[in-house]
Design a protein around this motif. Structure first.
Motif, PDB file in Angstrom:
ATOM      1  N   SER A  82       0.826  -1.207   0.000  1.00  0.00           N
ATOM      2  CA  SER A  82       0.000   0.000   0.000  1.00  0.00           C
ATOM      3  C   SER A  82       0.864   1.263   0.000  1.00  0.00           C
ATOM      4  CB  SER A  82      -0.952   0.000   1.194  1.00  0.00           C
ATOM      5  OG  SER A  82      -1.879  -1.047   1.047  1.00  0.00           O
ATOM      6  N   VAL A  83       1.973   1.246   0.720  1.00  0.00           N
ATOM      7  CA  VAL A  83       2.867   2.408   0.754  1.00  0.00           C
ATOM      8  C   VAL A  83       3.524   2.604  -0.616  1.00  0.00           C
ATOM      9  CG1 VAL A  83       4.986   3.351   1.785  1.00  0.00           C
ATOM     10  CG2 VAL A  83       3.244   2.292   3.241  1.00  0.00           C
ATOM     11  N   LEU A  89       1.214   6.529  -7.040  1.00  0.00           N
ATOM     12  CA  LEU A  89       0.221   7.571  -7.316  1.00  0.00           C
ATOM     13  C   LEU A  89       0.865   8.955  -7.295  1.00  0.00           C
ATOM     14  CD1 LEU A  89      -2.757   6.216  -5.176  1.00  0.00           C
ATOM     15  CD2 LEU A  89      -2.610   6.245  -7.687  1.00  0.00           C
ATOM     16  N   GLN A  90       1.745   9.191  -6.328  1.00  0.00           N
ATOM     17  CA  GLN A  90       2.433  10.485  -6.230  1.00  0.00           C
ATOM     18  C   GLN A  90       3.277  10.732  -7.473  1.00  0.00           C
ATOM     19  OE1 GLN A  90       2.202  12.878  -3.460  1.00  0.00           O
ATOM     20  NE2 GLN A  90       2.842  13.983  -5.293  1.00  0.00           N
ATOM     21  N   LEU A 142      -6.963   2.957  -3.545  1.00  0.00           N
ATOM     22  CA  LEU A 142      -6.770   4.354  -3.942  1.00  0.00           C
ATOM     23  C   LEU A 142      -6.985   5.280  -2.745  1.00  0.00           C
ATOM     24  CD1 LEU A 142      -8.565   4.291  -7.400  1.00  0.00           C
ATOM     25  CD2 LEU A 142      -6.131   4.799  -7.024  1.00  0.00           C
ATOM     26  N   TYR A 143      -8.063   5.031  -2.010  1.00  0.00           N
ATOM     27  CA  TYR A 143      -8.325   5.834  -0.811  1.00  0.00           C
ATOM     28  C   TYR A 143      -7.177   5.685   0.192  1.00  0.00           C
ATOM     29  CZ  TYR A 143     -10.198   7.346   3.630  1.00  0.00           C
ATOM     30  OH  TYR A 143     -10.340   7.969   4.831  1.00  0.00           O
ATOM     31  N   ARG A 144      -6.749   4.460   0.412  1.00  0.00           N
ATOM     32  CA  ARG A 144      -5.653   4.202   1.348  1.00  0.00           C
ATOM     33  C   ARG A 144      -4.387   4.929   0.882  1.00  0.00           C
ATOM     34  NH1 ARG A 144      -4.789   0.440   5.293  1.00  0.00           N
ATOM     35  NH2 ARG A 144      -6.774  -0.543   4.773  1.00  0.00           N
ATOM     36  N   LEU A 149      -0.441   9.364   1.663  1.00  0.00           N
ATOM     37  CA  LEU A 149       0.250  10.565   1.170  1.00  0.00           C
ATOM     38  C   LEU A 149      -0.026  11.779   2.052  1.00  0.00           C
ATOM     39  CD1 LEU A 149      -0.241  10.193  -2.687  1.00  0.00           C
ATOM     40  CD2 LEU A 149       1.859   9.820  -1.363  1.00  0.00           C
ATOM     41  N   ARG A 150      -1.173  11.814   2.680  1.00  0.00           N
ATOM     42  CA  ARG A 150      -1.543  12.941   3.559  1.00  0.00           C
ATOM     43  C   ARG A 150      -1.198  12.672   5.026  1.00  0.00           C
ATOM     44  NH1 ARG A 150      -6.349  15.894   1.469  1.00  0.00           N
ATOM     45  NH2 ARG A 150      -5.670  16.499  -0.606  1.00  0.00           N
ATOM     46  N   ASN A 151      -0.538  11.555   5.292  1.00  0.00           N
ATOM     47  CA  ASN A 151      -0.182  11.173   6.662  1.00  0.00           C
ATOM     48  C   ASN A 151      -1.394  11.104   7.577  1.00  0.00           C
ATOM     49  OD1 ASN A 151       2.619  10.779   6.387  1.00  0.00           O
ATOM     50  ND2 ASN A 151       2.918  13.009   6.351  1.00  0.00           N
ATOM     51  N   GLU A 152      -2.496  10.631   7.062  1.00  0.00           N
ATOM     52  CA  GLU A 152      -3.705  10.482   7.866  1.00  0.00           C
ATOM     53  C   GLU A 152      -3.724   9.107   8.520  1.00  0.00           C
ATOM     54  OE1 GLU A 152      -6.297  13.698   5.299  1.00  0.00           O
ATOM     55  OE2 GLU A 152      -6.836  11.598   5.160  1.00  0.00           O
ATOM     56  N   PRO A 153      -4.455   8.935   9.601  1.00  0.00           N
ATOM     57  CA  PRO A 153      -4.347   7.735  10.431  1.00  0.00           C
ATOM     58  C   PRO A 153      -5.061   6.475   9.903  1.00  0.00           C
ATOM     59  CG  PRO A 153      -5.934   9.247  11.396  1.00  0.00           C
ATOM     60  CD  PRO A 153      -5.315   9.943  10.217  1.00  0.00           C
TER      61      PRO A 153
END
Length: 157
Positions: A82-83, A89-90, A142-144, A149-153
């Protein structure tokens, strides 16, 4: 960048539709996303596997713009964590791609014409899943990816 997911045939399972819709809505916070369903081909019983792939391929290619980056979801594609997928994507966004088009093919895969037009292949697993389930899996990934990328939890290592 906009992401379009093309898929052959409608999803029958209401539970899957509900989950796909949920992740589509979540994705809208990060990027423009569209899921487009290409209707099943009629009278497939009268077609060979090759003919079916060719007809589906024509329908897929008709949905593309000249500037689209076509990536196939294919069991022979590259595997990502996933990472790693978030980094992929980036890179696509950094490259200035206008629209990334991910495609889930029909039951027999893709025609040679579609393979030649594509810029890459991604495999979500070495296992085989129904094409309907893959829709959910890629939308969730895609959501993950964007949450990573936004460092969200959402994602945990």
């Amino acid at each position: 960048m906009k992401i379009k997911l093309l898929a052959i045939g409608k999803t029958d399972n209401k539970n899957l539709i509900q989950l796909i819709d949920e992740y589509q809505n979540r994705l809208k916070h990060y990027i423009k996303f569209e899921l487009e369903i290409i209707p099943d081909i009629k009278n497939v019983k009268n077609l060979s596997e090759h003919q079916q792939k060719e007809k589906e391929g024509e329908l897929i290619l008709a949905k593309l713009q000249n500037t689209d980056c076509l990536v196939l979801l294919d069991d022979k594609g590259k595997h990502y964590t996933s990472v790693e997928f978030s980094k992929y994507l980036q890179k696509k966004m950094n490259a200035g791609i206008k629209q990334l088009v991910l495609v889930i093919g029909g039951p027999y895969g893709f025609s040679e014409t579609v393979y030649k037009k594509s810029t890459g292949k991604i495999s979500l697993s070495k296992m085989t899943f129904s094409h309907q389930m893959i829709r959910l899996f890629i939308v969730e990934q895609l959501y993950r990816g964007f949450s990573i990328l936004r460092n969200e939890p959402y994602h945990h290592e």
